[in-house]
Design a protein around this motif. Sequence first.
Motif, mmCIF file in Angstrom:
data_model
loop_
_atom_site.group_PDB
_atom_site.id
_atom_site.type_symbol
_atom_site.label_atom_id
_atom_site.label_comp_id
_atom_site.label_asym_id
_atom_site.label_seq_id
_atom_site.Cartn_x
_atom_site.Cartn_y
_atom_site.Cartn_z
ATOM 1 N N PHE A 286 0.826 -1.207 0.000
ATOM 2 C CA PHE A 286 0.000 0.000 0.000
ATOM 3 C C PHE A 286 0.861 1.259 0.000
ATOM 4 O O PHE A 286 0.347 2.371 0.007
ATOM 5 C CB PHE A 286 -0.941 -0.021 1.209
ATOM 6 C CG PHE A 286 -1.887 -1.195 1.166
ATOM 7 C CD1 PHE A 286 -3.007 -1.160 0.354
ATOM 8 C CD2 PHE A 286 -1.625 -2.348 1.894
ATOM 9 C CE1 PHE A 286 -3.880 -2.243 0.290
ATOM 10 C CE2 PHE A 286 -2.488 -3.441 1.828
ATOM 11 C CZ PHE A 286 -3.613 -3.385 1.021
ATOM 12 N N GLU A 287 2.167 1.089 0.018
ATOM 13 C CA GLU A 287 3.146 2.182 -0.095
ATOM 14 C C GLU A 287 2.909 3.246 0.974
ATOM 15 O O GLU A 287 2.828 4.433 0.688
ATOM 16 C CB GLU A 287 3.107 2.745 -1.524
ATOM 17 C CG GLU A 287 3.447 1.644 -2.524
ATOM 18 C CD GLU A 287 3.128 1.976 -3.986
ATOM 19 O OE1 GLU A 287 2.952 3.151 -4.293
ATOM 20 O OE2 GLU A 287 3.091 1.032 -4.798
ATOM 21 N N VAL B 235 15.540 0.188 -11.896
ATOM 22 C CA VAL B 235 14.760 0.460 -13.112
ATOM 23 C C VAL B 235 13.412 -0.271 -13.085
ATOM 24 O O VAL B 235 12.373 0.283 -13.421
ATOM 25 C CB VAL B 235 15.554 0.052 -14.378
ATOM 26 C CG1 VAL B 235 14.743 0.319 -15.632
ATOM 27 C CG2 VAL B 235 16.879 0.795 -14.429
ATOM 28 N N GLY B 236 13.439 -1.532 -12.646
ATOM 29 C CA GLY B 236 12.218 -2.325 -12.644
ATOM 30 C C GLY B 236 11.314 -2.042 -11.455
ATOM 31 O O GLY B 236 10.229 -2.607 -11.363
ATOM 32 N N PHE B 237 11.749 -1.178 -10.556
ATOM 33 C CA PHE B 237 10.984 -0.896 -9.343
ATOM 34 C C PHE B 237 10.053 0.288 -9.582
ATOM 35 O O PHE B 237 10.495 1.433 -9.656
ATOM 36 C CB PHE B 237 11.956 -0.606 -8.191
ATOM 37 C CG PHE B 237 11.287 -0.508 -6.844
ATOM 38 C CD1 PHE B 237 10.957 -1.655 -6.134
ATOM 39 C CD2 PHE B 237 10.992 0.718 -6.283
ATOM 40 C CE1 PHE B 237 10.346 -1.572 -4.895
ATOM 41 C CE2 PHE B 237 10.378 0.811 -5.040
ATOM 42 C CZ PHE B 237 10.059 -0.338 -4.340
ATOM 43 N N LYS B 238 8.764 -0.004 -9.735
ATOM 44 C CA LYS B 238 7.777 1.031 -10.074
ATOM 45 C C LYS B 238 6.623 0.997 -9.092
ATOM 46 O O LYS B 238 5.672 0.248 -9.277
ATOM 47 C CB LYS B 238 7.235 0.776 -11.500
ATOM 48 C CG LYS B 238 8.142 1.258 -12.598
ATOM 49 C CD LYS B 238 7.760 2.668 -13.019
ATOM 50 C CE LYS B 238 8.984 3.397 -13.528
ATOM 51 N NZ LYS B 238 9.080 4.768 -13.171
ATOM 52 N N PRO B 239 6.661 1.807 -8.040
ATOM 53 C CA PRO B 239 5.532 1.822 -7.112
ATOM 54 C C PRO B 239 4.270 2.367 -7.795
ATOM 55 O O PRO B 239 4.356 3.244 -8.661
ATOM 56 C CB PRO B 239 5.997 2.779 -6.006
ATOM 57 C CG PRO B 239 7.446 2.960 -6.210
ATOM 58 C CD PRO B 239 7.719 2.744 -7.651
ATOM 59 N N PHE B 240 3.114 1.846 -7.393
ATOM 60 C CA PHE B 240 1.828 2.195 -7.999
ATOM 61 C C PHE B 240 1.550 3.695 -7.904
ATOM 62 O O PHE B 240 1.045 4.307 -8.838
ATOM 63 C CB PHE B 240 0.722 1.401 -7.301
ATOM 64 C CG PHE B 240 -0.655 1.655 -7.824
ATOM 65 C CD1 PHE B 240 -1.067 1.083 -9.018
ATOM 66 C CD2 PHE B 240 -1.551 2.449 -7.118
ATOM 67 C CE1 PHE B 240 -2.351 1.303 -9.499
ATOM 68 C CE2 PHE B 240 -2.835 2.672 -7.594
ATOM 69 C CZ PHE B 240 -3.234 2.099 -8.791
ATOM 70 N N TYR B 241 1.864 4.283 -6.754
ATOM 71 C CA TYR B 241 1.482 5.672 -6.530
ATOM 72 C C TYR B 241 2.554 6.672 -6.970
ATOM 73 O O TYR B 241 2.412 7.865 -6.718
ATOM 74 C CB TYR B 241 1.140 5.900 -5.048
ATOM 75 C CG TYR B 241 -0.108 5.159 -4.635
ATOM 76 C CD1 TYR B 241 -1.363 5.584 -5.067
ATOM 77 C CD2 TYR B 241 -0.035 4.012 -3.847
ATOM 78 C CE1 TYR B 241 -2.513 4.899 -4.719
ATOM 79 C CE2 TYR B 241 -1.182 3.319 -3.492
ATOM 80 C CZ TYR B 241 -2.422 3.769 -3.927
ATOM 81 O OH TYR B 241 -3.554 3.079 -3.583
#
Lengths: 302, 387
Positions: free
Chosen positions: A157-158, B336-342
Amino acid sequence: MTLSRRNFFGIMAGTGSMILGRTKKATAWESKAPDNPYACLVDLTRCVGCRKCEEACNQANHLPPPDISFDDKRVFDTKRRPDDSRYTVVNRYYGGKKNEQDELLPTFVKIQCMHCQDPSCVSACIVGALTKKDNGAVHYDVSKCIGCRYCMVACPFEIPAYEYHNPMTPQVRKCTFCFEKISKTGGRPACASVCPMEAITFGPRKKLLDIANKRIHENPGKYVHTIYGEKEMGGTSWMYLSAEPFESLGFQKLPLAPPPKLTETIQHSLFSFLWSPILLYSVLSGVMCLKNKDDKGGSHES
Amino acid sequence: MSHNPYPLQKKFFTPGVYVMLVFMLAGGVTILARFIGGIGYVSNLTNLYPWGLWIGIDVASGVALAAGGFTTAALAHIMGKHQYEPIIRPALLTAALGYTFVVLGLLVDIGRTWAIWKPMIYWNPNSVLFEVAMCVMIYLNVLYIEFIPIVTQQFKSRFRLLGVLEEHLDKIMWIFIVAGVVLSCMHQSSLGSLMLIAPTKVHPLWYTPILPLLFLVSAIAVGYPMVIFETTLITSSMNLDAEMDTLTPLSKISIYLLGLYMILKIGDMIVRGTYIYLFDFTAQSNAFLCEMGLGGVVPWIMLCFEKIRQSRKGLFIISCLIIFGVLINRINVFIVGFKPFYSTTSYFPAIGEILVTSGLIATLMFIYRLAVTWLPVLSAKAKKGGV
């Protein structure tokens, strides 16, 4: 030379197959979720965006005064995330709901730590500074923390935030579920007790799920038929009811399996009782013994 | 054996060394700034991107590229291939320095530097990071112990006690050599498990349950190219014999190791059906193609030609490409591959982060040069006309 190389790969393959064989026998992962912890049910159809919950949270946790005052509606012009100075924020979305005049109606969404049933952060924390309490709270113990921020990497959920500008004693900051308050009988989280619209219902998780299902079924057409947080990532202690699809309100579509299931299965099937390191150690010392005995030139090393 | 490591005793301060000193100074100043103003003062790390260059390069890549230490130990000591003994000491030195550098990087990166000892007391066996930390800590000590004979050999004539130490240590050294290989296998693979806790953030091109296996195999595969790379660098910089008779056969092993890695990686891509992302032309898909093509397929094809393997230049290029491939892989998985949703922005390292990392690398190279100059590490004979 060729023969020895073949031996080398033979040993690697042998060890590999032993590891695989053992993995199958390893006991299956079990959830450590408390059976019926406290939880909160947020009914998004009731929230009017008054931000009283933000204010109550700020006071309860002795956080710094906000950049934009709690009664200023301009704050909704941007989407905010919780951080080290605010453990909860309310954002405004236009999810597609309209009034009779065909104007888009806002939906307000409160976000904070979801207090997962099987939290990734708890599984990830190198020192066990984060724990899932029986009363539902995911609790942070700063005295153990080393500041590796793996909890922040892990959280789906960051949510966890960091005090990046504190040079020596920074802390991970997130909603505490008002742990002290809810540990006492009759205690409720600050945000839940202040909400004038009764949008936040606090209580045992199973009871809240019953309430949520009842609301869905007694008001046909009012809610989408999902309780967000019932199953996502293995279930959370904060759950949501909504009139609009959750994806249009900034909620992520998440897998149902809790992430620790995979990592803990890998870790424990490989390393429980340190069986694989011990096996590899024995195999390698055996090989070392054999390989160096028949080699007359090998007097250089042990 | 015919090899005989000796301290080079050559001129230490060359223009290159002064460049290193400049980087070290810049890195030192930045580290000072970090401990005055906090991590946020010198880095671009945020709540959504809590790990950046320091974890991606200093830790993940540092550990992977120090794999030469345990792979050469396994080959020469355990498999009894004594013809490779001349490369053990330089590989060991790189590993010891590499892991020291990992720990130094961590000291800068973690928020509570002074609390670094706490995982020894507070255990969380569910945590992959806990296991990595324990292994790295123990392995660093093992590496230092393995390094002791290099020091005692140099100074035992002056201090009688060191000779006694060397003799006793020699009898039990096998315990540490095997332990080093076991510990390496454990944490090299677990470094790959680290990101498995974040299935929603890591791009599907890299997120796979076999990530620990891929990390282990790629670490083993990069071990020998790393030895070739640094041996070539140091022998040409110090004007020594190229040692091609050791390096060329060593590179032959890489055909199998790199081949195995490529098969696993491509097989995994096919099984999980992630090839659909290959030609998205996003930063992620480009980085993946770059990693696989330039860092995997190209050097593998080059390796298959004996002529290239026998030429010093060819071999050097192959090693560089393989190292590049593994380095980019670690950067891809962690950054590079680390992309958080927010996330609304993407992460790019701040100048402060780059200065710290480059400063640490310069320090590493500086100490390496110091060590080969004054300690018996290298065995390569001086070229005719040298010295």
